[in-house]
Every structure is written in C-alpha cells, then in structure tokens.
Design a protein around this motif. Sequence first.
Motif, short mmCIF file in Angstrom:
data_model
loop_
_atom_site.label_atom_id
_atom_site.label_comp_id
_atom_site.label_asym_id
_atom_site.label_seq_id
_atom_site.Cartn_x
_atom_site.Cartn_y
_atom_site.Cartn_z
N THR A 110 0.64 -1.21 0.27
CA THR A 110 0.32 0.23 -0.24
C THR A 110 0.90 1.22 0.31
N MET A 111 0.44 1.90 -1.16
CA MET A 111 1.09 3.36 -1.25
C MET A 111 0.68 4.74 -0.06
N VAL A 112 1.31 5.25 0.41
CA VAL A 112 0.83 5.70 0.80
C VAL A 112 1.25 7.61 0.27
N ILE A 113 0.80 7.96 0.45
CA ILE A 113 0.50 9.69 -0.82
C ILE A 113 0.30 10.69 0.34
N THR A 114 0.47 12.00 0.40
CA THR A 114 0.50 12.41 1.33
C THR A 114 1.13 14.19 0.45
N ALA A 115 -0.50 14.91 0.04
CA ALA A 115 -0.17 16.38 -0.28
C ALA A 115 -0.56 17.14 0.95
N SER A 116 0.40 18.40 1.20
CA SER A 116 0.41 19.29 2.74
C SER A 116 0.72 20.98 2.20
N GLY A 117 -0.85 21.52 2.75
CA GLY A 117 -0.69 22.74 2.29
C GLY A 117 -1.89 22.85 0.92
N PRO A 118 -2.28 24.62 1.29
CA PRO A 118 -3.22 25.26 0.21
C PRO A 118 -3.39 24.30 -1.27
N ARG A 119 -3.73 23.60 -1.81
CA ARG A 119 -4.46 23.36 -3.01
C ARG A 119 -3.30 22.19 -2.92
N SER A 120 -2.67 21.07 -2.68
CA SER A 120 -2.09 20.46 -2.92
C SER A 120 -2.33 19.52 -3.53
N VAL A 121 -1.47 18.57 -4.06
CA VAL A 121 -2.68 17.33 -4.88
C VAL A 121 -1.83 16.03 -4.41
N ALA A 122 -2.45 15.17 -4.52
CA ALA A 122 -2.11 14.09 -3.83
C ALA A 122 -2.17 13.04 -4.97
N ALA A 123 -0.56 11.92 -5.46
CA ALA A 123 -1.57 11.38 -6.52
C ALA A 123 -0.15 10.37 -6.59
N GLN A 124 -0.32 8.93 -7.36
CA GLN A 124 0.60 8.32 -7.63
C GLN A 124 0.80 8.01 -9.01
N HIS A 125 0.11 8.61 -10.25
CA HIS A 125 -0.20 8.50 -10.19
C HIS A 125 -1.48 10.05 -11.73
N ILE A 126 -0.69 10.49 -12.27
CA ILE A 126 -1.35 11.67 -12.67
C ILE A 126 -1.13 12.36 -13.52
N GLY A 127 -2.41 12.51 -14.47
CA GLY A 127 -2.11 13.68 -15.67
C GLY A 127 -2.08 14.46 -15.62
N THR A 128 -3.06 15.23 -15.04
CA THR A 128 -3.61 17.23 -15.04
C THR A 128 -3.98 17.27 -13.95
N ALA A 129 -3.84 18.50 -13.22
CA ALA A 129 -3.60 18.53 -11.59
C ALA A 129 -4.28 20.04 -12.30
N VAL A 130 -5.12 20.67 -11.82
CA VAL A 130 -5.05 21.84 -12.23
C VAL A 130 -5.68 22.32 -10.64
N THR A 131 -4.89 23.27 -9.63
CA THR A 131 -5.57 23.75 -8.57
C THR A 131 -5.52 25.29 -8.32
N GLY A 132 -5.56 26.00 -9.85
CA GLY A 132 -5.30 28.01 -9.59
C GLY A 132 -7.23 27.94 -9.89
N ASP A 133 -7.42 29.04 -9.57
CA ASP A 133 -8.38 29.66 -10.00
C ASP A 133 -8.48 30.02 -11.71
N ASN A 134 -9.58 30.23 -12.19
CA ASN A 134 -9.49 31.02 -13.22
C ASN A 134 -8.62 30.18 -14.31
N THR A 135 -7.77 29.33 -14.72
CA THR A 135 -7.27 28.29 -14.86
C THR A 135 -7.92 27.84 -16.58
N ARG A 136 -7.45 28.21 -17.24
CA ARG A 136 -7.50 27.64 -18.95
C ARG A 136 -6.62 26.35 -18.84
N ILE A 137 -7.20 25.03 -19.93
CA ILE A 137 -6.38 24.22 -20.42
C ILE A 137 -6.22 24.54 -21.47
N ALA A 138 -5.76 24.47 -22.66
CA ALA A 138 -5.30 24.36 -23.50
C ALA A 138 -4.97 22.74 -24.05
N GLU A 139 -6.21 22.11 -25.17
CA GLU A 139 -5.07 20.51 -25.59
C GLU A 139 -4.36 20.66 -26.58
#
Length: 139
Positions: A110-139
């Motif tokens: 079992t993997m333990v993944i810890t995120a700490s702090g405002p807008r933190s993201v915790a993931a073992q595998h991740i594509g795109t993570a957005v934590t900001g306001d008014n963010t636009r992602i262009a593909e």
Amino acid sequence: MGAEIIQLVQQASPYLTAALGAYGGTVLSRAQDSAADATANLGRRILRAVWSRGDEGERATLEVAVGEALQDGEDPDAMAALRQSIKRALREDETLRRELAELLPAPSGTMVITASGPRSVAAQHIGTAVTGDNTRIAE
C-alpha cells in the motif's frame, strides 16, 4: 545500505510531516500525546529517536532542520533538509537504522501519498492537475 536508508526516510516522511503539524516546535521534547493520532505520534517517536542518539552538534543540526521545516512547511527544500539530517544520522548509526525499521510499519504494497498545504495534490499517477483559480487548459 544506501538504498535501505533512502527507503526508511521515504517511509518515515509522512509521519514526520504529521508530527510537525501536530506538535509544532515541541516535537522533540513533548511526551506522547494520546489525543494526537498514531501517525503524528510515530513521527514524533522517529524524531526523538534520531535526536536522542546524536551528540550535541547533531542534535543542534536536527533542531535547526525541524525549526526550518516548521517555519517553511510549504517549502519542499525545508522538509528535504530535515530528511537529509535524518539520512546522515542513519548512515552513521546502524542501531538507529534497526530501531527505525522496527518503528515503521512493514511495507504492505500500500502506498501512502501525502499532500500538504493549500491546493496540494497527492496522486501516485496523474495526468493533469489544476488547483488554481480561473485556469484554462488548452489542448
């Protein structure tokens, strides 16, 4: 031996973060707190074990690293400095390595993944993570 130390410190890292959050500046001197969760208590026990086995200079270095990690909890370099301090102690003390290995739960797959702090993201595998306001992602 180097891989073993790295693994021990990686395993200990979430517990260290929890201990700093729960105990703050008293993490090295405070007795076990039944109100704090098991994770924070284990982190405190790890820090106390490292601190108690060091000489005056090593204790002072650990205290500085803990203080900086508390002050700059959002700064990954501050936690990295704390982990480096612990690695140094583990490299120099085989008995401490065994003690920490006994304190830490055995890896269970079992993997333990810890995120700490405002807008933190915790993931073992991740594509795109957005934590900001008014963010636009262009593909």
